[in-house]
Design a protein around this motif. Structure first.
Motif, PDB file in Angstrom:
ATOM      1  N   UNK A  83     -10.482   3.726   5.111  1.00  0.00           N
ATOM      2  CA  UNK A  83     -10.612   2.499   4.333  1.00  0.00           C
ATOM      3  C   UNK A  83     -12.076   2.256   4.009  1.00  0.00           C
ATOM      4  N   UNK A  84     -12.384   2.110   2.718  1.00  0.00           N
ATOM      5  CA  UNK A  84     -13.746   1.778   2.284  1.00  0.00           C
ATOM      6  C   UNK A  84     -13.865   0.266   2.195  1.00  0.00           C
ATOM      7  N   UNK A  85     -14.856  -0.308   2.859  1.00  0.00           N
ATOM      8  CA  UNK A  85     -14.949  -1.768   2.903  1.00  0.00           C
ATOM      9  C   UNK A  85     -15.283  -2.363   1.546  1.00  0.00           C
ATOM     10  N   UNK A  86     -16.067  -1.660   0.725  1.00  0.00           N
ATOM     11  CA  UNK A  86     -16.394  -2.158  -0.613  1.00  0.00           C
ATOM     12  C   UNK A  86     -15.433  -1.559  -1.616  1.00  0.00           C
ATOM     13  N   UNK A  87     -14.925  -2.379  -2.503  1.00  0.00           N
ATOM     14  CA  UNK A  87     -13.983  -1.903  -3.498  1.00  0.00           C
ATOM     15  C   UNK A  87     -14.706  -1.301  -4.697  1.00  0.00           C
ATOM     16  N   UNK A  88     -13.978  -0.504  -5.471  1.00  0.00           N
ATOM     17  CA  UNK A  88     -14.558   0.056  -6.689  1.00  0.00           C
ATOM     18  C   UNK A  88     -14.931  -1.054  -7.663  1.00  0.00           C
ATOM     19  N   UNK A  89     -14.074  -2.079  -7.763  1.00  0.00           N
ATOM     20  CA  UNK A  89     -14.369  -3.190  -8.662  1.00  0.00           C
ATOM     21  C   UNK A  89     -15.638  -3.928  -8.283  1.00  0.00           C
ATOM     22  N   UNK A  90     -15.878  -4.079  -6.981  1.00  0.00           N
ATOM     23  CA  UNK A  90     -17.095  -4.783  -6.556  1.00  0.00           C
ATOM     24  C   UNK A  90     -18.337  -3.952  -6.853  1.00  0.00           C
ATOM     25  N   UNK A  91     -18.211  -2.618  -6.817  1.00  0.00           N
ATOM     26  CA  UNK A  91     -19.353  -1.774  -7.198  1.00  0.00           C
ATOM     27  C   UNK A  91     -19.621  -1.921  -8.698  1.00  0.00           C
ATOM     28  N   UNK A 134       0.823  -1.205   0.000  1.00  0.00           N
ATOM     29  CA  UNK A 134       0.000   0.000   0.000  1.00  0.00           C
ATOM     30  C   UNK A 134       0.860   1.259   0.000  1.00  0.00           C
ATOM     31  N   UNK A 135       0.382   2.276  -0.726  1.00  0.00           N
ATOM     32  CA  UNK A 135       1.037   3.586  -0.726  1.00  0.00           C
ATOM     33  C   UNK A 135       0.007   4.656  -0.364  1.00  0.00           C
ATOM     34  N   UNK A 136      -0.848   4.319   0.589  1.00  0.00           N
ATOM     35  CA  UNK A 136      -1.953   5.189   0.981  1.00  0.00           C
ATOM     36  C   UNK A 136      -1.458   6.316   1.880  1.00  0.00           C
ATOM     37  N   UNK A 182      -9.507   5.102   0.508  1.00  0.00           N
ATOM     38  CA  UNK A 182      -8.846   4.078  -0.298  1.00  0.00           C
ATOM     39  C   UNK A 182      -9.588   2.760  -0.135  1.00  0.00           C
ATOM     40  N   UNK A 183      -9.261   1.811  -0.987  1.00  0.00           N
ATOM     41  CA  UNK A 183      -9.810   0.462  -0.893  1.00  0.00           C
ATOM     42  C   UNK A 183      -8.687  -0.501  -1.210  1.00  0.00           C
ATOM     43  N   UNK A 184      -8.926  -1.762  -1.006  1.00  0.00           N
ATOM     44  CA  UNK A 184      -7.918  -2.778  -1.250  1.00  0.00           C
ATOM     45  C   UNK A 184      -8.454  -3.825  -2.224  1.00  0.00           C
ATOM     46  N   UNK A 185      -7.538  -4.611  -2.792  1.00  0.00           N
ATOM     47  CA  UNK A 185      -7.955  -5.787  -3.541  1.00  0.00           C
ATOM     48  C   UNK A 185      -8.216  -6.889  -2.528  1.00  0.00           C
ATOM     49  N   UNK A 186      -9.429  -7.391  -2.525  1.00  0.00           N
ATOM     50  CA  UNK A 186      -9.765  -8.491  -1.624  1.00  0.00           C
ATOM     51  C   UNK A 186      -9.825  -9.778  -2.427  1.00  0.00           C
ATOM     52  N   UNK A 245     -16.591   7.374  -4.200  1.00  0.00           N
ATOM     53  CA  UNK A 245     -15.414   6.655  -3.716  1.00  0.00           C
ATOM     54  C   UNK A 245     -14.172   7.030  -4.515  1.00  0.00           C
ATOM     55  N   UNK A 246     -14.295   7.050  -5.832  1.00  0.00           N
ATOM     56  CA  UNK A 246     -13.137   7.372  -6.659  1.00  0.00           C
ATOM     57  C   UNK A 246     -12.714   8.829  -6.495  1.00  0.00           C
ATOM     58  N   UNK A 247     -13.682   9.722  -6.327  1.00  0.00           N
ATOM     59  CA  UNK A 247     -13.343  11.131  -6.086  1.00  0.00           C
ATOM     60  C   UNK A 247     -12.594  11.281  -4.764  1.00  0.00           C
ATOM     61  N   UNK A 248     -13.048  10.580  -3.746  1.00  0.00           N
ATOM     62  CA  UNK A 248     -12.369  10.640  -2.448  1.00  0.00           C
ATOM     63  C   UNK A 248     -10.983  10.010  -2.525  1.00  0.00           C
ATOM     64  N   UNK A 249     -10.853   8.951  -3.315  1.00  0.00           N
ATOM     65  CA  UNK A 249      -9.548   8.311  -3.464  1.00  0.00           C
ATOM     66  C   UNK A 249      -8.562   9.242  -4.166  1.00  0.00           C
ATOM     67  N   UNK A 250      -9.017   9.934  -5.200  1.00  0.00           N
ATOM     68  CA  UNK A 250      -8.162  10.900  -5.903  1.00  0.00           C
ATOM     69  C   UNK A 250      -7.717  12.007  -4.960  1.00  0.00           C
ATOM     70  N   UNK A 251      -8.622  12.423  -4.084  1.00  0.00           N
ATOM     71  CA  UNK A 251      -8.324  13.521  -3.156  1.00  0.00           C
ATOM     72  C   UNK A 251      -7.537  13.071  -1.932  1.00  0.00           C
TER      73      UNK A 251
END
Length: 216
Positions: free
Chosen positions: A119-127, A111-113, A189-193, A179-185
């Motif tokens: 930490x967002x429990x749901x990932x962007x990919x799962x959405x 991680x480079x967070x 963040x989220x992780x690969x699960x 989620x992606x806007x918050x991640x950019x800012x």
């Protein structure tokens, strides 16, 4: 950032366009790119194949062997769908600068967070995966509103359900964009699960282990 971040509206547009493409999902059109959009499309393709196979598995007038074949296909399509979801997450995390690119595909990405990000429990990919399934539900429910072999009450009830499904997809899209806007800012963040689906792996499924031992 050189890699475009997904927008929910574009994801939904792709899902709907593919569902309206003749021959889909047996015939797959070329994806928009060989990276992120390829895996968004692959995820949707396997969800579509999974959906069709689930319908076939509910048949009651075919041999048990046909249903067994459906169930085996479902396992394979579900694994491929999950693999594609993980690839979407990996590519997004690298694009967002939230994971070391060299470790992104391992079981322990580095991680480079930024400090303080939630930490967002749901990932962007799962959405994205859930939006794919929602697109299938919308497509199928819309077809119900157009049937001429049912009564008006069935079509009316289907229209009500269709509107609710459209709202649910809109809600998911808003969550993805936020989620992606918050991640950019740097706020989230989220992780690969990793799914580690043990029933598909002969080394871990206890029944397959027994079968292999018996053969030996």
């Amino acid at each position: 950032m050189t890699t475009p971040i997904l927008r929910a509206a574009d994801v939904s547009a792709l899902h709907d366009r593919l569902l309206a493409t003749p021959g889909w999902p047996a015939e797959e059109p070329a994806p928009a790119d060989d990276g992120l959009w390829r895996w968004v499309q692959t995820n949707h393709r396997y969800n579509c194949r999974l959906w069709a196979e689930e319908d076939l598995a509910r048949r009651t007038t075919v041999a048990d062997s046909a249903i067994a074949a459906n169930k085996r296909a479902i396992d394979g399509f579900n694994q491929a769908r999950n693999d594609a979801t993980e690839r979407v997450d990996e590519l997004l995390l690298v694009a967002l600068g939230l994971v070391d690119a060299a470790s992104a595909r391992t079981d322990a990405p580095v991680s480079t967070v930024s400090a303080g990000a939630r930490l967002n429990s749901e990932t962007a990919g799962s959405i994205v995966d859930r939006m794919s399934i929602m697109a299938l539900k919308i497509h199928a429910m819309r077809a119900q509103t157009l049937r001429d072999d049912v009564d008006d009450a069935h079509r009316a009830a289907s229209r009500v359900k269709l509107e609710r499904l459209l709202q649910q997809r809109s809600d998911l899209g808003q969550c993805l964009d936020a989620l992606l806007a918050d991640a950019v800012a740097g706020r989230a963040y989220f992780k690969v699960y990793r799914q580690f689906k043990m029933y598909n792996d002969a080394r871990f499924n206890p029944e397959l282990v027994k079968e292999r031992s018996a053969r030996a």
